[in-house]
Design a protein around this motif. Structure first.
Motif, mmCIF file in Angstrom:
data_model
loop_
_atom_site.group_PDB
_atom_site.id
_atom_site.type_symbol
_atom_site.label_atom_id
_atom_site.label_comp_id
_atom_site.label_asym_id
_atom_site.label_seq_id
_atom_site.Cartn_x
_atom_site.Cartn_y
_atom_site.Cartn_z
ATOM 1 N N UNK A 302 0.817 -1.220 0.000
ATOM 2 C CA UNK A 302 0.000 0.000 0.000
ATOM 3 C C UNK A 302 0.850 1.269 0.000
ATOM 4 N N UNK A 303 2.010 1.220 0.626
ATOM 5 C CA UNK A 303 2.807 2.432 0.833
ATOM 6 C C UNK A 303 3.335 2.984 -0.488
ATOM 7 N N UNK A 304 3.119 4.280 -0.691
ATOM 8 C CA UNK A 304 3.564 4.979 -1.894
ATOM 9 C C UNK A 304 4.033 6.378 -1.517
ATOM 10 N N UNK A 305 4.681 7.043 -2.460
ATOM 11 C CA UNK A 305 5.195 8.381 -2.167
ATOM 12 C C UNK A 305 4.125 9.469 -2.241
ATOM 13 N N UNK A 306 2.886 9.094 -2.567
ATOM 14 C CA UNK A 306 1.790 10.068 -2.528
ATOM 15 C C UNK A 306 0.962 9.942 -1.255
ATOM 16 N N UNK A 307 1.461 9.174 -0.276
ATOM 17 C CA UNK A 307 0.749 8.971 0.981
ATOM 18 C C UNK A 307 1.226 9.969 2.032
ATOM 19 N N UNK A 308 0.282 10.711 2.607
ATOM 20 C CA UNK A 308 0.549 11.561 3.760
ATOM 21 C C UNK A 308 0.013 10.836 4.986
ATOM 22 N N UNK A 309 0.911 10.372 5.835
ATOM 23 C CA UNK A 309 0.564 9.571 7.009
ATOM 24 C C UNK A 309 0.476 10.482 8.230
ATOM 25 N N UNK A 310 -0.749 10.685 8.716
ATOM 26 C CA UNK A 310 -0.942 11.575 9.857
ATOM 27 C C UNK A 310 -0.581 10.875 11.158
ATOM 28 N N UNK A 311 0.113 11.583 12.017
ATOM 29 C CA UNK A 311 0.508 11.166 13.363
ATOM 30 C C UNK A 311 1.666 10.169 13.346
ATOM 31 N N UNK A 312 1.427 8.937 12.970
ATOM 32 C CA UNK A 312 2.512 7.946 12.858
ATOM 33 C C UNK A 312 3.363 7.908 14.122
ATOM 34 N N UNK A 313 2.703 7.703 15.240
ATOM 35 C CA UNK A 313 3.373 7.760 16.544
ATOM 36 C C UNK A 313 4.034 6.429 16.898
ATOM 37 N N UNK A 314 3.344 5.321 16.659
ATOM 38 C CA UNK A 314 3.793 4.034 17.164
ATOM 39 C C UNK A 314 4.403 3.203 16.041
ATOM 40 N N UNK A 315 5.611 3.599 15.637
ATOM 41 C CA UNK A 315 6.374 2.912 14.609
ATOM 42 C C UNK A 315 7.648 2.340 15.216
ATOM 43 N N UNK A 316 8.041 1.157 14.741
ATOM 44 C CA UNK A 316 9.340 0.639 15.151
ATOM 45 C C UNK A 316 10.378 0.963 14.077
ATOM 46 N N UNK A 317 11.589 0.531 14.280
ATOM 47 C CA UNK A 317 12.692 0.898 13.378
ATOM 48 C C UNK A 317 12.465 0.405 11.956
#
Length: 380
Positions: A302-317
């Protein structure tokens, strides 16, 4: 998917008035500004007059050298910034300006871009204080939003836009509401630039009755219709993006068809991602993966360079690496994050090459829409 650009580069100091429209025959050659080695240089221009000259300002140019002029000025001719340079030079070049304004050392800088705004929530300021996110959504915000009328949305967007303008914002990314046509009507009147989205959800808990009947087909087609109707309107100031509220209320089909439709139309996607630990835990349990939302979105491509991901707080490395590799952009909303979500790994994202921008979120998340306000500074 970059945020839209207009030919007019509005600056915060002139927001209280509107710039004259379109091209202007009074300006035959546009001024250029260069700062090699930190110096200022202006090329010759032929212009009868400027509409306004703003001088004696602390001018933050945001040019390639990040030049700052301590006694700087700009001249505006028609819909263009015609000159940027030392005050003496600009005043000397435009002695017959229709208006000359001494800013007395105030800061003059390009307009801010607020990358996460809920215009439909402006009328709901204060209705969801001191609750966790799921209560905030299911018990307060969604019931409120689902009962809004088209006129409510128009009024809410006007009020939100006025507050954005007052804080120096000239462009914003809407996170998703129901009445995009009314948002567009307000944005056109306000003179702002905006990426507008409709909030779409086709499954999951907490949906009000009048939202739960929306099918995947309805979600996709309604956004295509809005794109056809409003994209690139208001002299190019309005762009239509696709909106996904969150993974907990989206089927895989909605995710993937949204990805494909946005790519086909060369537009953006705005989505809340990895806001709280519960979201990641639910995704891990339902999707049988070893982490959360970003891991699953990477798995289904799903991930593309036209995606604006709001918040994105709980990500690992590894998930930060997924964002970096795909060119995903992040909207960091520090004030709302500190109230409900937690500390986002901003330094780690920046070190990995992820583009991180600032947003305010909606009024009930923040109780103010000032992107440069003390709440953002203190949270950062």
């Amino acid at each position: 998917g970059p945020l839209p650009r207009n030919r007019k580069r509005t600056v915060s100091a002139v927001l209280s008035g509107s710039l004259p429209a379109a091209s202007d025959s009074r300006l035959s050659v546009v001024w250029t500004y260069a700062a090699p080695g930190g110096g200022a240089k202006m090329t010759q221009v032929t212009a009868v007059s400027a509409d306004i000259v703003l001088h004696n300002a602390f001018v933050v140019t945001m040019d390639g050298a990040l030049t700052v002029l301590r006694d700087g000025a700009i001249a505006v001719v028609g819909d263009r910034i015609a000159a940027v340079g030392p005050s003496a030079d600009v005043l000397g070049a435009f002695p017959g300006a229709a208006q000359t304004l001494n800013l007395a050392g105030r800061i003059l800088l390009p307009g801010f871009v607020n990358t996460h705004v809920h215009t439909s929530q402006q009328l709901a300021r204060g209705i969801a204080d001191d609750v966790d996110l799921m209560t905030w959504l299911h018990g307060r915000i969604w019931p409120y939003e689902s009962h809004m009328t088209e006129e409510d949305s128009y009024a809410s967007t006007l009020l939100c836009g006025i507050e954005l303008i007052r804080s120096g914002v000239t462009c914003f990314a809407e996170a998703g509401g129901q009445y995009v046509s009314e948002m567009a009507r307000a944005v056109e009147l306000l003179g702002l630039r905006a990426c507008l989205t409709k909030s779409t959800m086709d499954c999951g808990d907490g949906l009000p009755p009048n939202w739960s009947s929306c099918s995947t087909d309805d979600c996709i087609q309604s956004q295509k219709d809005l794109y056809e109707k409003h994209h690139n309107t208001a002299d190019g100031r309005i762009r239509i993006w696709f909106g996904l509220r969150q993974i907990m209320n989206a089927t895989d089909r909605l995710l993937l068809e949204t990805r494909d439709a946005a790519q086909e139309l060369n537009t953006g996607i705005h989505m809340h991602i990895a806001e709280i630990p519960y979201e990641n835990q639910l995704v891990m349990r339902m999707k049988k993966i070893d982490h959360g939302t970003v891991t699953y979105l990477e798995k289904i491509d799903f991930l593309r360079n036209n995606l604006l991901a709001a918040h994105s707080v709980w990500l690992n490395e590894s998930e930060i690496s997924h964002f970096s590799n795909a060119g995903v952009k992040v909207s960091h909303c520090p004030a709302s994050a500190m109230r409900m979500l937690g500390f986002a790994p901003i330094r780690e994202m920046l070190d990995s090459g992820v583009c991180v921008s600032l947003g305010t979120d909606g009024a009930p998340s923040n109780n103010r829409m000032s992107i440069g306000g003390s709440d953002c500074r203190e949270s950062i």
